[in-house]
Design a protein around this motif. Structure first.
Motif, PDB file in Angstrom:
ATOM      1  N   VAL A   1       1.003   2.704  -4.489  1.00 50.55           N
ATOM      2  CA  VAL A   1       0.751   1.612  -4.244  1.00 50.55           C
ATOM      3  C   VAL A   1       1.766   0.587  -3.624  1.00 50.55           C
ATOM      4  O   VAL A   1       2.810   0.308  -4.228  1.00 50.55           O
ATOM      5  CB  VAL A   1       0.012   0.711  -5.401  1.00 50.55           C
ATOM      6  CG1 VAL A   1      -0.516  -0.870  -5.197  1.00 50.55           C
ATOM      7  CG2 VAL A   1      -0.968   1.445  -6.148  1.00 50.55           C
TER       8      VAL A   1
ATOM      9  N   THR B   1      -2.615   3.258  -1.518  1.00 53.34           N
ATOM     10  CA  THR B   1      -3.242   1.770  -1.438  1.00 53.34           C
ATOM     11  C   THR B   1      -2.210   0.866  -1.049  1.00 53.34           C
ATOM     12  O   THR B   1      -1.281   0.697  -1.681  1.00 53.34           O
ATOM     13  CB  THR B   1      -3.900   1.658  -2.753  1.00 53.34           C
ATOM     14  OG1 THR B   1      -4.581   2.712  -3.503  1.00 53.34           O
ATOM     15  CG2 THR B   1      -4.664   0.334  -2.859  1.00 53.34           C
TER      16      THR B   1
ATOM     17  N   SER C   1      -4.350   2.396   4.010  1.00 56.47           N
ATOM     18  CA  SER C   1      -4.923   2.928   2.797  1.00 56.47           C
ATOM     19  C   SER C   1      -5.982   4.066   3.180  1.00 56.47           C
ATOM     20  O   SER C   1      -6.395   4.069   4.178  1.00 56.47           O
ATOM     21  CB  SER C   1      -5.493   1.820   2.122  1.00 56.47           C
ATOM     22  OG  SER C   1      -4.846   0.745   1.662  1.00 56.47           O
TER      23      SER C   1
ATOM     24  N   TRP D   1      -2.326   9.870  -2.421  1.00 53.44           N
ATOM     25  CA  TRP D   1      -3.233   8.582  -2.175  1.00 53.44           C
ATOM     26  C   TRP D   1      -2.296   7.313  -1.824  1.00 53.44           C
ATOM     27  O   TRP D   1      -1.633   7.071  -2.769  1.00 53.44           O
ATOM     28  CB  TRP D   1      -3.956   8.550  -3.584  1.00 53.44           C
ATOM     29  CG  TRP D   1      -5.169   9.508  -3.747  1.00 53.44           C
ATOM     30  CD1 TRP D   1      -5.040  10.615  -4.701  1.00 53.44           C
ATOM     31  CD2 TRP D   1      -6.338   9.248  -3.355  1.00 53.44           C
ATOM     32  NE1 TRP D   1      -6.175  11.033  -4.486  1.00 53.44           N
ATOM     33  CE2 TRP D   1      -6.968  10.662  -3.827  1.00 53.44           C
ATOM     34  CE3 TRP D   1      -7.123   8.291  -2.626  1.00 53.44           C
ATOM     35  CZ2 TRP D   1      -8.427  10.809  -3.390  1.00 53.44           C
ATOM     36  CZ3 TRP D   1      -8.298   8.576  -2.115  1.00 53.44           C
ATOM     37  CH2 TRP D   1      -9.157   9.876  -2.704  1.00 53.44           C
TER      38      TRP D   1
ATOM     39  N   THR E   1       0.604   9.566  -5.753  1.00 55.07           N
ATOM     40  CA  THR E   1      -0.111   8.316  -5.589  1.00 55.07           C
ATOM     41  C   THR E   1       1.004   7.011  -5.230  1.00 55.07           C
ATOM     42  O   THR E   1       2.130   7.371  -5.837  1.00 55.07           O
ATOM     43  CB  THR E   1      -0.832   8.112  -6.926  1.00 55.07           C
ATOM     44  OG1 THR E   1      -1.536   9.241  -7.220  1.00 55.07           O
ATOM     45  CG2 THR E   1      -1.610   6.603  -6.838  1.00 55.07           C
TER      46      THR E   1
END
Lengths: 114, 118
Positions: B12, B116, B86, B114, B10
């Motif tokens: 961001v 973002t 994203s 993932w 993950t």
């Protein structure tokens, strides 16, 4: 252009019933077709492969048919269980530069209700 | 047995920042390697594939790039991320044999990353 179509609407069924998912394709002449299962947040996992000269393939509660005239594959889960709830993807090999690239449909979400 | 590892799981990232996703395969040699992206509610989109070291084929023009510095290592990069980058990124591999590919080339996926972009 080549297209793979799977029903975008979720399929809701009751536990114990047979689930049937459809994969249609155009402008392909695939030597085989594959089905994968994808759980939320995970990568797809291979389930079954059926070749162009095979009409039907079975694995435990799973059955796949392949009609190259209709350009369609049907994926059946018999005696469905809530644990079968997932998104099911069909995939076809697309020729590209001397290799065959797995190309996926968008998948159909199956929800099995207890 | 063969395994595929992908990281990070993950992340961001702000718009305009760089990206590096890495993938390694163990237990096989000379695999075909793939990067797919799955946007929310969308299907699997093939971004890049590689049939050998230094051989990269791009499927979709975009601000992403891929590299294969070693036989079993595949890297996805971007110099400047966009909001539209994203999504859920999946690395995958398959056996590199054209005959096998013609008759049935199963593809094996990593656990995914993932991304973002904010």
């Amino acid at each position: 252009s080549q297209k793979i179509e799977q029903n975008s609407e979720a399929l809701n069924i009751q536990e114990g019933k047979t689930a049937t998912l459809t994969c249609n394709y155009t402008n392909y002449s695939p030597a085989y077709l594959q089905w994968y299962r994808q759980d939320p947040g995970r990568g797809p996992v291979f389930l079954l492969l059926i070749r162009e000269n095979e009409k039907e393939k079975r694995k435990e509660r799973l059955k796949v048919t392949f009609d190259t005239t209709l350009k369609q594959s049907l994926f059946h889960i018999t005696a469905s269980q809530p644990a079968d709830s997932a998104t099911y993807l069909c995939a076809l090999p697309r020729p590209s530069g001397g290799s065959y690239i797995p190309t996926f449909g968008r998948g159909t979400s199956l929800i099995v209700h207890p | 047995s063969q395994t595929i590892h992908q990281w990070p799981a993950t992340l961001v990232q702000p718009v305009g920042s760089p990206l590096s996703l890495e993938c390694t395969v163990e237990g096989t040699s000379n695999p075909n390697l793939y990067w797919y992206r799955q946007a929310a509610g969308r299907g699997l989109q093939l971004l890049f594939y590689s049939v050998g070291i230094g051989q990269i084929s791009s499927e979709v023009p975009q601000n992403l790039s891929a590299s294969r510095p070693q036989d079993r290592q595949f890297i996805l990069s971007s110099k400047k991320l966009l909001l539209s980058d994203s999504g859920f990124y999946l690395c995958a591999w398959s056996v590199d044999r054209l005959g096998r590919a013609r008759s049935g080339n199963t593809i094996y996926f990593g656990e995914g990353s993932w991304l973002t972009v904010v």
